[in-house]
Design an enzyme around this catalytic site. Structure first.
Site, PDB file in Angstrom:
ATOM      1  CE  LYS A   4      37.882  16.874  47.887  1.00 59.10           C
ATOM      2  NZ  LYS A   4      38.577  16.686  46.605  1.00 59.10           N
ATOM      3  CB  THR A   5      43.070  18.652  45.854  1.00 59.57           C
ATOM      4  OG1 THR A   5      41.658  18.539  45.679  1.00 59.57           O
ATOM      5  CG2 THR A   5      43.766  18.377  44.528  1.00 59.57           C
ATOM      6  CG  ASP A  26      39.501  13.517  45.088  1.00 55.10           C
ATOM      7  OD1 ASP A  26      39.253  13.816  46.273  1.00 55.10           O
ATOM      8  OD2 ASP A  26      39.599  14.366  44.181  1.00 55.10           O
ATOM      9  CD  GLU A  27      35.303  15.349  45.717  1.00 53.80           C
ATOM     10  OE1 GLU A  27      34.615  15.142  46.737  1.00 53.80           O
ATOM     11  OE2 GLU A  27      35.650  16.479  45.352  1.00 53.80           O
ATOM     12  CD  GLN A  29      32.423  19.316  50.449  1.00 52.94           C
ATOM     13  OE1 GLN A  29      32.480  19.915  49.368  1.00 52.94           O
ATOM     14  NE2 GLN A  29      33.492  19.145  51.209  1.00 52.94           N
ATOM     15  NE  ARG A  80      31.720  24.420  47.068  1.00 58.89           N
ATOM     16  CZ  ARG A  80      32.670  23.587  47.503  1.00 58.89           C
ATOM     17  NH1 ARG A  80      33.725  23.343  46.765  1.00 58.89           N
ATOM     18  NH2 ARG A  80      32.570  23.016  48.688  1.00 58.89           N
TER      19      ARG A  80
END
Length: 727
Positions: free
Chosen positions: A32-33, A218-219, A249, A601
């Site tokens: 996504k980044t 973002d997020e 998330q 992670r």
């Protein structure tokens, strides 16, 4: 387009879509980044000006990484991008437009510690019993209410459900009055005041609607009500906005995040185009399958199916331990094995836990085994007392109305201005409608203050005036160095010559070095801008991924990071998932999302640990393993017994208790001549200054609950605690 050749087909589609609102549902590790970064670069290639692009993130670290990536792709056109956290971007707008608000442009920004201190002072002034009503709970409640855009008037009218709420209403009302008089805002205000500005000044709203041609977020799953309302005000329903997030998330409801914002976005904006990033580039098939088997137990999810072309990978090792010491030893053993077998480095490992309290035993054994580690999210550098003190000086120089900061430094270093003197000055200021700063220059008019102390106050005001006048003439580095020299802070800590004072001296020197470097890199930056950056730093912003040490951090702090090997520890009922009695705002579904975040992670391998017993809240508790372990796909893990590979024999509670404390350096707590009671001030070598809020038990089983600086609450067995009673 050659710029997009490194993206997969769905990522390319998401980047190139410019026909209206879009939401990108991005699974863990799906890039996504990268998509956001490429979309910004694509917009610049499409002749959008940098000033017309607004990109909102949740950490400075994420914003800086994206800026650097865009700079690599479009070197000459990335500097003027409006990219940063919600709070930093709207703080910038509020400073620019301050003449349209009730605040001056040099307003201070209060972090949670500053807000807590102000609330404690207000509670004291309103005679609210701090033992019955904890200031931390009061601050949390006020922040929650503000996040939901409920004013003090509305709260008092429609939301009082208990005696506690009545006290909250009193404190909230006074808190808002004082923040305005101090020309200060807290984190919540930066959003609320921006909404008020845009809704009350349509010309200002139109100015920024015209400027920001494209908005990226973002997020998005972490946005709270105020952040979402701000976006809805700033961007028209059919406007160009791209939000990226993953409902699986969403782990921050305790600070107001609302996962339903993702579904509401699809309803609130016109003809929203949905893109799903489902290819995972981070983890092995095994880790991904395990994470999916957990998260599918949650309901009301936005549908997506993660997949990966990565290798199958090793099964997760589930380690059953006897207690937390055995757990730490098992982790050390696994790290050494992985380093020896696979030639890994220490920074390839992360140890994740649910609560910060779990790190203590880890740290003890890591130190004993001489394995370097870095605590992420412990006591942050800029929240250490001596650093907060120095920052308070700079804040008063930037904003003399900042009474909370002025109170903090009034007697630091000691200059004989005690509590009684300050109370008389505050009473004088209130009677004459002055600020505390103004009162300092009229201290000779305040009755019942000795002439010697009046001189001290007057001299302190002269020092502050000097640096207020110098703030534009000197760089921030020169200003701070000169101030530290004039206050003789270094000399004071040297003369004290204790382990604590020398550590504080080292921190002051580190601060001076940091400010000096910042000043050289940003020669034209104003003091207010520097203070804003400091106040909005998060614990993750300073994490150095290249430092060769094992990362120790909570599951929450791990969001957005990744490591080859991850340990998910403390997987026991009432710890993970955490018991509702210890975390009122946390739901089982959010705890499950937290497990999903922790597991994803890991890039190559994951370990999961659980202990049969754990020392918690002053006593040994027998634990049952987490329900999340039972939800794992059986094909993704295998079990290993604890005790370093030996079969674990059941121990008695007394044996575990004795083993827990062996090899721990402690001093007996002597009660001779000292009565420890609620309200006693104490000092602890590790946790610092604290206040006792509860005492239970007797003899060897006497234990106390202590609130240390930074709202750090500990329960200590006094037989083993190294406490110094101050009063």
């Amino acid at each position: 387009m050659s710029l997009l050749k490194e993206l997969n087909p769905i990522q390319q589609e998401a980047v190139q879509y410019l026909d209206g609102p879009q939401i990108i549902i991005a699974g863990a590790g799906s890039g996504k980044t990268r998509v956001l970064t490429y979309k910004i670069a694509y917009l610049l290639k499409k002749n959008y000006t940098p000033e017309s692009i607004l990109a909102l993130t949740f950490t400075n670290k994420a914003a800086n990484e994206m800026k650097e990536r865009v700079k690599e792709m479009i070197p000459k056109r990335s500097e003027a991008l409006w990219m940063g956290t919600f709070h930093s971007i709207f703080a910038r707008i509020l400073r620019i437009e301050s003449k349209h608000t009730d605040y001056k442009s040099n307003f201070s920004i209060y972090d949670t510690i500053d807000s807590l201190s102000l609330i404690q002072n207000i509670m004291s002034d309103l005679n609210i019993d701090a033992d019955k009503f904890q200031a931390g709970a009061m601050r949390h409640r006020i922040s929650f209410v503000k996040n939901h855009m409920i004013s003090p008037e509305e709260f008092r009218k429609n939301h009082i459900r208990s005696f506690f709420d009545q006290k909250v209403a009193d404190v909230y009302e006074e808190y808002e009055k004082r923040m305005l008089s101090f020309n200060s805002m807290d984190f919540d205000d930066l959003l609320i005041k921006s909404i008020e500005l845009f809704t009350s000044k349509k010309n200002i709203l139109q100015k920024y609607r015209s400027q920001f041609k494209y908005v990226l977020v973002d997020e998005f799953q972490d946005t709270n009500k105020a952040q979402y309302e701000l976006l809805k005000v700033l961007v028209p329903k059919n406007g160009l906005i791209c939000v990226v997030g993953d409902d699986a998330q969403s782990i921050y409801s305790w600070r107001g995040a609302n996962v339903s914002n993702m579904q509401d976005f699809i309803k609130d904006f016109s003809k929203v185009k949905i893109f799903k990033l489902e290819q995972n580039y981070r983890s092995t098939k095994t880790i991904l399958r395990a994470a999916d088997s957990i998260i599918k137990n949650n309901s009301n999810q936005l549908p997506k199916t993660l997949w990966t072309e990565n290798k199958e990978g090793e099964q997760i090792m589930l380690i059953k331990c006897t207690d937390e010491k055995d757990e730490a030893a098992q982790i050390i053993k696994c790290i050494k094995h992985e380093i020896t077998t696979n030639k890994l480095s220490f920074n390839d490992f992360a140890v994740l836990y649910r609560t910060n309290a779990q790190s203590r035993i880890m740290e003890d054994i890591f130190r004993r085994e001489k394995i370097p580690y870095t605590i992420i999210g412990g006591v942050e550098f800029y929240k250490r007392k001596e650093i907060k003190d120095m920052i308070a000086y700079l804040r008063v120089i930037a904003n003399p109305n900042d009474e909370e900061s002025l109170l903090r430094i009034m007697n630091f270093p000691q200059r004989g201005i005690g509590k009684t003197t300050i109370e008389r000055m505050l009473a004088f200021a209130k009677r004459h409608r002055l600020t505390l700063f103004q009162t300092m220059s009229r201290v000779y008019e305040v009755i019942d203050i000795k002439e010697r102390i009046q001189r001290n106050v007057k001299n302190f005001r002269i020092v502050l005036d000097k640096y207020i006048n110098l703030k534009t003439a000197l760089s921030i580095g020169e200003l701070t160095r000169s101030l530290v020299d004039e206050l003789e802070i270094v000399q004071t800590f040297k003369e004290e010559n204790t382990q604590e004072s020398l550590q504080r001296l080292e921190n002051i020197n580190q601060l001076l070095m940091s400010i000096s470097d910042y000043s050289k890199e940003n020669p034209d930056v104003k003091l207010e801008q520097f203070l804003e950056e400091v106040s909005l730093l998060s614990d993750i912003d300073n994490y150095d991924e290249n430092k060769n040490s094992v990362a120790l951090l909570t599951f929450h702090s791990a969001k957005g990071l990744e490591w080859p090997i991850v340990f998910v520890t403390g997987c026991e009922e009432d710890l993970f998932p955490i018991a509702s009695k210890f975390s009122f705002d946390t739901s089982l579904e959010e705890e499950r999302r937290l497990f999903y975040v922790a597991l994803t992670r890991a890039k190559e391998k994951a370990y999961i640990t659980h202990a049969r017993s754990r020392y918690r809240f002053g006593e040994v508790a027998y634990q049952s393993r987490s329900r999340f372990i039972d939800e794992l796909d059986p094909s993704t893990y295998y079990e290993e017994n604890g005790l370093l590979g030996r079969k674990a024999n059941r121990k008695t509670k007394k044996e575990i208790y004795r083993e827990y404390f062996q090899n721990i350096d402690y001093e007996d707590f002597s009660q001779e001549g000292i009565t420890l009671k609620i309200g006693s001030k104490v000092m602890h070598d590790k946790f610092g200054l604290g206040r006792v809020t509860d005492v239970q038990g007797s003899g060897d089983m006497l234990k106390a609950t202590v609130h240390f600086e930074g709202n750090n609450v500990k329960q200590l067995m006094l037989k083993f605690a190294k406490l110094k009673v101050l009063n």
